[in-house]
Structure formats: structure tokens, C-alpha cells
Scaffold this active site. Structure first.
Site, mmCIF file in Angstrom:
data_model
loop_
_atom_site.group_PDB
_atom_site.id
_atom_site.type_symbol
_atom_site.label_atom_id
_atom_site.label_comp_id
_atom_site.label_asym_id
_atom_site.label_seq_id
_atom_site.Cartn_x
_atom_site.Cartn_y
_atom_site.Cartn_z
ATOM 1 N N ARG A 1 0.670 -1.201 -0.787
ATOM 2 C CA ARG A 1 0.208 -0.092 -0.224
ATOM 3 C C ARG A 1 0.452 1.216 0.084
ATOM 4 O O ARG A 1 0.538 1.911 -0.896
ATOM 5 C CB ARG A 1 -0.993 -0.222 1.221
ATOM 6 C CG ARG A 1 -1.132 1.847 1.509
ATOM 7 C CD ARG A 1 -2.234 1.542 2.154
ATOM 8 N NE ARG A 1 -3.923 2.314 2.534
ATOM 9 C CZ ARG A 1 -4.344 2.678 2.804
ATOM 10 N NH1 ARG A 1 -4.749 2.093 3.938
ATOM 11 N NH2 ARG A 1 -5.148 3.716 3.382
ATOM 12 N N ASN B 1 -10.696 -4.807 -1.442
ATOM 13 C CA ASN B 1 -10.707 -3.328 -2.022
ATOM 14 C C ASN B 1 -9.649 -3.676 -3.387
ATOM 15 O O ASN B 1 -8.521 -4.441 -3.565
ATOM 16 C CB ASN B 1 -10.503 -2.235 -1.451
ATOM 17 C CG ASN B 1 -11.789 -1.256 -1.086
ATOM 18 O OD1 ASN B 1 -12.309 -1.516 -1.437
ATOM 19 N ND2 ASN B 1 -11.223 -0.798 0.618
ATOM 20 N N CYS C 1 -19.553 -2.846 0.516
ATOM 21 C CA CYS C 1 -18.422 -1.637 0.489
ATOM 22 C C CYS C 1 -18.965 -0.724 2.209
ATOM 23 O O CYS C 1 -19.826 -1.045 2.289
ATOM 24 C CB CYS C 1 -18.676 -0.902 -0.836
ATOM 25 S SG CYS C 1 -16.572 0.600 -0.044
ATOM 26 N N HIS D 1 -17.109 3.035 -5.003
ATOM 27 C CA HIS D 1 -16.303 4.620 -4.956
ATOM 28 C C HIS D 1 -15.959 5.930 -5.788
ATOM 29 O O HIS D 1 -16.422 6.243 -5.609
ATOM 30 C CB HIS D 1 -14.887 3.694 -4.197
ATOM 31 C CG HIS D 1 -14.311 3.172 -3.534
ATOM 32 N ND1 HIS D 1 -12.657 3.197 -3.073
ATOM 33 C CD2 HIS D 1 -14.672 2.650 -2.305
ATOM 34 C CE1 HIS D 1 -12.452 1.940 -2.116
ATOM 35 N NE2 HIS D 1 -14.132 2.368 -1.278
ATOM 36 N N TYR E 1 -14.917 9.553 -1.657
ATOM 37 C CA TYR E 1 -14.001 9.350 -2.156
ATOM 38 C C TYR E 1 -14.072 10.648 -3.732
ATOM 39 O O TYR E 1 -13.231 10.615 -5.185
ATOM 40 C CB TYR E 1 -14.310 8.219 -3.635
ATOM 41 C CG TYR E 1 -13.002 6.986 -2.114
ATOM 42 C CD1 TYR E 1 -12.562 6.637 -2.138
ATOM 43 C CD2 TYR E 1 -14.299 6.187 -0.704
ATOM 44 C CE1 TYR E 1 -12.028 5.790 -1.555
ATOM 45 C CE2 TYR E 1 -13.719 5.760 -0.394
ATOM 46 C CZ TYR E 1 -12.201 5.475 -0.162
ATOM 47 O OH TYR E 1 -12.385 4.540 0.357
#
Length: 435
Positions: free
Chosen positions: A94, A148, A170, A200, A254
Site C-alpha cells: 500500500r 478493495n 463496502c 467508490h 471518494y
């Protein structure tokens, strides 16, 4: 009747949330066995989480047998539900997804832009393998995916894996419902939002409170910034009056990456130079959480877990499983195939949509044509997602490049090439399809 749930990614710091969800619902959703599964690299965390989860179950006094293992195939035997909450490459992957794009002046975020592309490239093949195992070992089990990028992963599985009992969830729609409830001084159960779009990238098209359409009032309150409905992992910048009036819908947190790109990039670059990216923040939060989890006297989910960014996700996942099990026919927001709900998108495209939940899975409600204000960008985002899925499956350089250059957060042919080259090199250990 025995009811078995397998949690893949069981050593995650999120696991106590879902255990709490099962405990709370036990009278209606009588889970009798839970198996936590992880990989060798997550062995220590799995042990800590497993012992903590056992203390939670013991304190609650519910008859749930809990075990944990590194053997996925053995764990899946007899499963009724399988949940997936994995991070291929862990937090160090990440960190690269965030830092490498930022080093090129492009937003680095784990599920959007360049970082999101590479998270999908690492994740989709692993989930395809999990689906192969489920189809072979427990073909009647439902896979509930909250790994995700949930929408892309779910679409890849529903289109290309042999196992079709797959639903994505989600926490963002839950976040939005709870924030509207806070704004309107009511409970989340009083709030119904019609969602349109995809994971998102979903918009709140209409908002009802106790059956009354109060969309305009909610937008007015949002214009005056009466509540911040961002999860812990996204710092809200607020929205202008003109934007909200022009949109006529609720954006989700988002959307700031797309509609406030320059301001977000400036903020993220400052963090990158000074305090580190979100990955480093999460690493500190996780360290503190695992210190709590290891304490023998701790037998309830610690409050600090809310700082992790996934608040409400266990509610979303557990409510979904409970409704499938009981064939309730209630309405929940899930990631599932369009099937004509939005005529402007392909039938097999995965959208985030309100659906009637039955024992046969979700039946999406009809939304109708996309609002003209967002039609173009939703179709562009869906086409981009299809490119990412193709690249994840093919392992072709040109397909990754194509996805990168068509991402709205990149759209620069030179930067796209540099990002693809650097990220392929950085993640090569977890991208066997490209080697």
C-alpha cells in the site's frame, strides 16, 4: 442446523468488528463455527486475533466454535459463507501504491488512480484462486467480498470465475446513511438513499427520511457543512454550494479525488513530505490495535478500531449474510451485476446498487438512465475498470498501460508509462502474471 463462516484474511485488524457483528446477530443468524484463515506472513497476527476473538465470544456467552488455520482448503470444507478481507503485499505494498504516484505528482491512493490499478492487479488473480477453491470445496457457499477495490474485484469474479455466488460490500453507503441520520437527527434505519454508480464512485440520487423525499433539505445542510461524512481514511475538504447545486445529488467521500483533484494532491504531497502517507498512519494505528488485542483482559472490540477507516463494514457484511440466510427480502446496498438496473451500462457490469436480498442473492432495484450530470464520467469510470480487469487477467504490459493512461487521475501518456514501469518493478513479487 450448523452454520459455518470462513474469514479469509482472518489476521486482519478488522476481524474483531465482524466477530462483534456475528455476536450481536446470533439470535437471528446462529453461526456455530467460524474459521479464520491467513497466510504464513500473517501467522502471528492470526494467532493474536484468534485468541482475542475467542475471548470476545466467551464474554458474550454465545455458542460459537472458533478456530484458525493457514490451510485454506481444509477451512473451506462445509462453509456456508466465506468472507474475504485480504491485502496482497500487506501495508508495504500500500505504501508503494501511495508513494510512487506521489513522487510523479499524481494522486496516490489505495483504491483510486495508479495505486488502485496495482492493488487490483495484485488482488484479482488471488481472489480468482479463492473462487476456484470455493467452487470445488463448498460450491453452495456465498462469497462476501470486501477486499478493495471491491467493485472491480467483484466484477472480475462474477464475469470470469467459475463461482457465481459472489457479492461485494463496502462501508461507504453505510457511512453516507449514518451521516445523513446524524445530520437529520434520526436513526440510520429511518434513512433510505437511492444510490447510482459504482464502488467508490457512487452518488446519492434521492434521500428519504421515514418515506419522505428530503433530498433538497439534506443537500442544503451539506452546503452549510453541518456534518462531515468522511470515513477515517479520507479527510473531507467540504463541497462548494455551486458543485452540490449543479450535481443535485450527494457525492461520496471518494469523489474529492476526482472533483477536487488539485487540492487533494497538494494536501497529499505535503503529507508525503512531512508525516508520510496513509499507509504509515495505518501502520501506527494497527500497531496500537494489536497491543490492545494481546491484552488478556481485553474482550471487547476497542474504540480505536474506528480510526482504521472501515467503520460500519462489519454491519454491511453481517446484515447481508443474515438477510440471505433468513431470505428476508429487505433492501441493502451491494456490489452486484447491473442486469438492466441502469440501461446506460452493460448488463454484466458490477454496480453499487440498492437490491432486495433473498436466499438466491441480491435482486437490484431499477434505477433508470444515468443523470446527465454524471452519465459521461460514470461510463468512463466503468470502461476504465474493464481495462484494469483485462490487464489483471492477461498480464500484458500494453493492457496495464492502457488502463493507466485512461484513468481520470492520470490521463498523461508520459506519466502513465513511468508509473507502469516503476509500479511493475516495485510489485513484481506479487504480479506473477507479468513475469
Amino acid at each position: 442446523m450448523s452454520l459455518k463462516v470462513v474469514i479469509i484474511g482472518g489476521g486482519s485488524s478488522y476481524t474483531p468488528e465482524i466477530i462483534e457483528g456475528f455476536i450481536k446477530r446470533h439470535s437471528h443468524f446462529p453461526v456455530s463455527a467460524i474459521t479464520l484463515v491467513d497466510i504464513e506472513a500473517g501467522k502471528e497476527k492470526l494467532e493474536i486475533v484468534g485468541q482475542f476473538a475467542r475471548r470476545m465470544i466467551k464474554k458474550a456467552g454465545v455458542p460459537i466454535e472458533l478456530e484458525w488455520t493457514l490451510n485454506r482448503e481444509e477451512a473451506l470444507v462445509g462453509a456456508d459463507f466465506v468472507t474475504t478481507q485480504i491485502r496482497v503485499g500487506g501495508l508495504s505494498a500500500r505504501e508503494k501504491d501511495e508513494r510512487i504516484p506521489l513522487s510523479h505528482g499524481v494522486i496516490g491512493q489505495e483504491t483510486n488512480g495508479a495505486g488502485g490499478i496495482f492493488k487490483a492487479l495484485r488482488t484479482i488473480p488471488v481472489l480468482m484462486g479463492i473462487c476456484d477453491d470455493i467452487q470445488r470445496i463448498c460450491p453452495d457457499a456465498w462469497l462476501i467480498n470486501f477486499t478493495n477495490p471491491a467493485g472491480m474485484v467483484t466484477e472480475a469474479l462474477l464475469k470470469y470465475s467459475p463461482h457465481k455466488k459472489v457479492i461485494g460490500v463496502c462501508n461507504i453507503p453505510f457511512n453516507m446513511k449514518n451521516s445523513v441520520a446524524e445530520m437529520m437527527n434520526c436513526t440510520a434505519d429511518d434513512v433510505q438513499i437511492e444510490f447510482v454508480g459504482m464502488n467508490h464512485f457512487v452518488f446519492g440520487k434521492r434521500v428519504w427520511i421515514n418515506g419522505q423525499d428530503l433530498t433538497d433539505l439534506v443537500l442544503e445542510k451539506l452546503i452549510h457543512q453541518e456534518v462531515d461524512y468522511s470515513p477515517a481514511n479520507i479527510v473531507s475538504l467540504g463541497w462548494s454550494k455551486e458543485f452540490l447545486q449543479a450535481l443535485g445529488m450527494l457525492p461520496n467521500p471518494y469523489h474529492q479525488y476526482y472533483f477536487q483533484r488539485d487540492a487533494v494532491l497538494e494536501k497529499d504531497l505535503q503529507a508525503y513530505r512531512e508525516d508520510g502517507t496513509r499507509a504509515e498512519v495505518v501502520r501506527k494505528v494497527e500497531k496500537e490495535l494489536f497491543i490492545q488485542y494481546m491484552k488478556e483482559e481485553v474482550n471487547e472490540k476497542p474504540k480505536e478500531l474506528e480510526n482504521r477507516g472501515g467503520a460500519y463494514y462489519s454491519d454491511a457484511a453481517c446484515s447481508l449474510m443474515e438477510s440471505i440466510y433468513n431470505n428476508t427480502g429487505d433492501i441493502q446496498t451491494v456490489n452486484t451485476q447491473n442486469n438492466g438496473s441502469i440501461p446506460d451500462l452493460p448488463n454484466d457490469a458490477v454496480i453499487e446498487v440498492n437490491a432486495v436480498i433473498t436466499r438466491d442473492g441480491p435482486k437490484p432495484l431499477t434505477i433508470g438512465p444515468l443523470p446527465s450530470s454524471v452519465k459521461g464520467i460514470i461510463q468512463q469510470m466503468k470502461a476504465f475498470e474493464e481495462l484494469v480487469i483485462r490487464a489483471a487477467r492477461s498480464g500484458e504490459y500494453i493492457h496495464v498501460y492502457q488502463a493507466m493512461v485512461m484513468n481520470p487521475l492520470v490521463q498523461n501518456e508520459g506519466a502513465a508509462r513511468q508509473l507502469v514501469d516503476e509500479l511493475l518493478e516495485a510489485h513484481k513479487e506479487f504480479l506473477p502474471q507479468f513475469n
